[in-house]
Design a protein around this motif. Sequence first.
Motif, short mmCIF file in Angstrom:
data_model
loop_
_atom_site.label_atom_id
_atom_site.label_comp_id
_atom_site.label_asym_id
_atom_site.label_seq_id
_atom_site.Cartn_x
_atom_site.Cartn_y
_atom_site.Cartn_z
N GLY A 182 0.82 -1.20 0.00
CA GLY A 182 0.00 0.00 0.00
C GLY A 182 0.85 1.26 0.00
O GLY A 182 0.51 2.26 -0.65
N PHE A 183 1.98 1.20 0.70
CA PHE A 183 2.85 2.37 0.73
C PHE A 183 3.51 2.61 -0.61
O PHE A 183 3.70 3.77 -1.03
N ALA A 184 3.86 1.55 -1.31
CA ALA A 184 4.44 1.72 -2.66
C ALA A 184 3.44 2.42 -3.57
O ALA A 184 3.82 3.29 -4.38
N ARG A 185 2.16 2.06 -3.46
CA ARG A 185 1.14 2.75 -4.26
C ARG A 185 1.01 4.21 -3.84
O ARG A 185 0.86 5.11 -4.69
N LEU A 186 1.07 4.46 -2.54
CA LEU A 186 1.01 5.83 -2.03
C LEU A 186 2.18 6.65 -2.55
O LEU A 186 2.01 7.82 -2.96
N LEU A 187 3.36 6.06 -2.57
CA LEU A 187 4.54 6.79 -3.01
C LEU A 187 4.43 7.17 -4.48
O LEU A 187 4.74 8.31 -4.87
N GLU A 188 3.96 6.26 -5.31
CA GLU A 188 3.82 6.55 -6.73
C GLU A 188 2.73 7.60 -6.96
O GLU A 188 2.89 8.51 -7.78
N ALA A 189 1.63 7.50 -6.21
CA ALA A 189 0.57 8.51 -6.33
C ALA A 189 1.06 9.87 -5.85
O ALA A 189 0.68 10.91 -6.40
N SER A 190 1.91 9.88 -4.83
CA SER A 190 2.47 11.14 -4.33
C SER A 190 3.37 11.79 -5.38
O SER A 190 3.40 13.02 -5.52
N ARG A 192 2.89 11.64 -8.55
CA ARG A 192 1.96 12.30 -9.49
C ARG A 192 1.40 13.59 -8.89
O ARG A 192 1.21 14.59 -9.60
N ALA A 193 1.14 13.57 -7.59
CA ALA A 193 0.58 14.76 -6.94
C ALA A 193 1.54 15.94 -6.99
O ALA A 193 1.12 17.10 -7.04
N LEU A 194 2.84 15.66 -7.01
CA LEU A 194 3.84 16.72 -7.02
C LEU A 194 4.15 17.22 -8.43
O LEU A 194 4.84 18.24 -8.57
N ALA A 195 3.68 16.53 -9.44
CA ALA A 195 4.05 16.86 -10.83
C ALA A 195 3.78 18.32 -11.20
O ALA A 195 4.57 18.93 -11.92
N PRO A 196 2.68 18.95 -10.72
CA PRO A 196 2.45 20.35 -11.11
C PRO A 196 3.40 21.34 -10.44
O PRO A 196 3.42 22.52 -10.85
N LEU A 197 4.16 20.92 -9.44
CA LEU A 197 5.06 21.83 -8.73
C LEU A 197 6.45 21.72 -9.33
O LEU A 197 7.09 20.67 -9.25
N PRO A 198 6.98 22.78 -9.91
CA PRO A 198 8.21 22.64 -10.72
C PRO A 198 9.45 22.26 -9.95
O PRO A 198 10.36 21.64 -10.51
N ASP A 199 9.56 22.61 -8.66
CA ASP A 199 10.78 22.28 -7.93
C ASP A 199 10.50 21.48 -6.66
O ASP A 199 11.24 21.55 -5.68
N ALA A 200 9.43 20.69 -6.69
CA ALA A 200 9.12 19.83 -5.56
C ALA A 200 10.12 18.68 -5.48
O ALA A 200 10.71 18.27 -6.48
N VAL A 201 10.31 18.17 -4.27
CA VAL A 201 11.20 17.04 -4.00
C VAL A 201 10.38 15.98 -3.28
O VAL A 201 9.58 16.29 -2.39
N LEU A 202 10.57 14.72 -3.67
CA LEU A 202 9.89 13.61 -3.01
C LEU A 202 10.91 12.79 -2.23
O LEU A 202 11.92 12.36 -2.77
N GLY A 203 10.62 12.60 -0.96
CA GLY A 203 11.44 11.75 -0.11
C GLY A 203 10.61 10.64 0.49
O GLY A 203 9.55 10.27 -0.03
N ILE A 204 11.06 10.14 1.62
CA ILE A 204 10.38 9.04 2.28
C ILE A 204 10.60 9.17 3.78
O ILE A 204 11.64 9.69 4.22
N ALA A 205 9.64 8.72 4.58
CA ALA A 205 9.75 8.90 6.02
C ALA A 205 9.21 7.69 6.78
O ALA A 205 8.01 7.61 7.06
N PRO A 206 10.06 6.73 7.11
CA PRO A 206 9.66 5.76 8.13
C PRO A 206 9.35 6.55 9.40
O PRO A 206 10.20 7.33 9.85
N HIS A 207 8.17 6.41 9.95
CA HIS A 207 7.75 7.32 11.02
C HIS A 207 8.71 7.32 12.20
O HIS A 207 9.14 8.37 12.68
N SER A 208 9.06 6.14 12.68
CA SER A 208 9.90 5.99 13.86
C SER A 208 10.25 4.52 13.99
O SER A 208 9.62 3.66 13.35
N LEU A 209 11.21 4.21 14.83
CA LEU A 209 11.57 2.81 15.02
C LEU A 209 10.45 2.02 15.69
O LEU A 209 10.36 0.80 15.52
N ARG A 210 9.59 2.71 16.41
CA ARG A 210 8.47 1.99 17.04
C ARG A 210 7.35 1.70 16.05
O ARG A 210 6.49 0.87 16.32
N ALA A 211 7.35 2.38 14.89
CA ALA A 211 6.26 2.23 13.92
C ALA A 211 6.62 1.34 12.74
O ALA A 211 5.77 1.08 11.90
N VAL A 212 7.89 0.90 12.66
CA VAL A 212 8.32 0.02 11.57
C VAL A 212 9.14 -1.12 12.16
O VAL A 212 9.79 -0.95 13.19
#
Length: 444
Positions: A182-190, A192-212
């Motif tokens: 599900g997260f891989a799908r979210l990342l790919e959709a994200s 696309r969401a950033l495509a209209p912003l010319p200098d946007a950057v996409l990263g990733i955030a494991p929330h915390s060691l307790r959440a992963v």
Amino acid sequence: MAALHFSQALLPDGWAQGVRLTLADGRIAKLETGVEPAAGDERHATALPGLPNLHSHAFQRLMAGLAERRLGPDGDDFWSWRELMYRIVGEIAPQQMAAIAAMAFVEMLEGGFTRVGEFHYLHHQPDGRPFDDPAEMAVALAGAAAETGIALTLLPVFYAHSGFGGQPPQPGQRRFVNDLDGFARLLEASRRALAPLPDAVLGIAPHSLRAVTPEELAALVGMAAGPVHIHIAEQVKEVADCFAWSGARPVEWLLGAQDVGERWCLVHATHMTDAETARLAASGAVAGLCPVTEANLGDGIFPAVDYLAAGGRFGVGSDSNVRIDAGEELRLLEYGQRLIRRQRTVLAAADRSNGRSLFEAALAGGGQALGDTPALKVGAVADIVALAADPLGAGDAALDRWIFANGRVDGVWRAGRRLVSGGRHIARAAVERRFHQAAMQLLG
């Protein structure tokens, strides 16, 4: 083309006087120093590069100032605040998210931030079901960034567990939770969401060691080439729970389990031993410090003196957005060190003032953490902050008086477009009106 003239400007190699910037297509096309203003130039006092805000949860702007009552008979701490946060934000819809984020982004620009790292974990519908578009809430954030003009580094959050060792999530976390597919799908959709912003950057955030889990963390790091941000060692209880689970403290465990380097940002890292502090500094990663939120939540104080002495890098962020002000984040970072050491000008480098030391370090570290470092130089994106005129603000004193006295931001340009004039964002009135409507709908 437009030209701006500044009495002084902080360039990559230091202060320059009589600086004329010619802007074209959102960038600095020409930079002259030691010149008088030409006819038609806009004239201003002090120019700085825009400061990155490396850690924000925009939706939490909704509850700013609404958690200042004792939340339990045994005292109030981060964990009781978190339960209140879950309740307050549990019903936010995409349109309301856009309104709340726009308000936060307006205040960031007014306070001197020109790029935000949005640590985004409010993914699903209130009952926990995914939206048809997994990035529906990210689309709202991207829309708020487009409306307000702030640069966006989006950090979609992976959140799967409520505690170390893969504990099942709690009901209050249902809007956050994904599995890896599900997260891989979210990342790919994200993306696309950033495509209209010319200098946007996409990263990733494991929330915390307790959440992963360790296995999930290893898989996540390979999913994106951009920045990797993670909450870590914010709370004493978190450190104790991590040690009980793994036999190691959080920063110690992460540095041993992952190849932590320059693309990583460890947010908070408040509670570290001397050995962890030295190892984090040597890794090349950035410590993401949020002094206003850390003070508001009673987290503790980061070991900044030892970390910087070991060559560590840091940036600052507004985190819970309880108060949004770039200068105040830097001021509170220094004041916290003064209180625990009972000294003054603790974090100042030997060859420059405290304000300049703090600003330049946060500029470099924040830029590294968000994948874009603003600079006043030819070819750079024209992200410019103008401080209000101050007869006592020559050179480093301009930064010292902005951060430690009553200095203020007068103007802000983002990608060459003036967004803040006289300290006020050009869209503030409309954004504020929608924010208040959303707040009344959600809070009554």
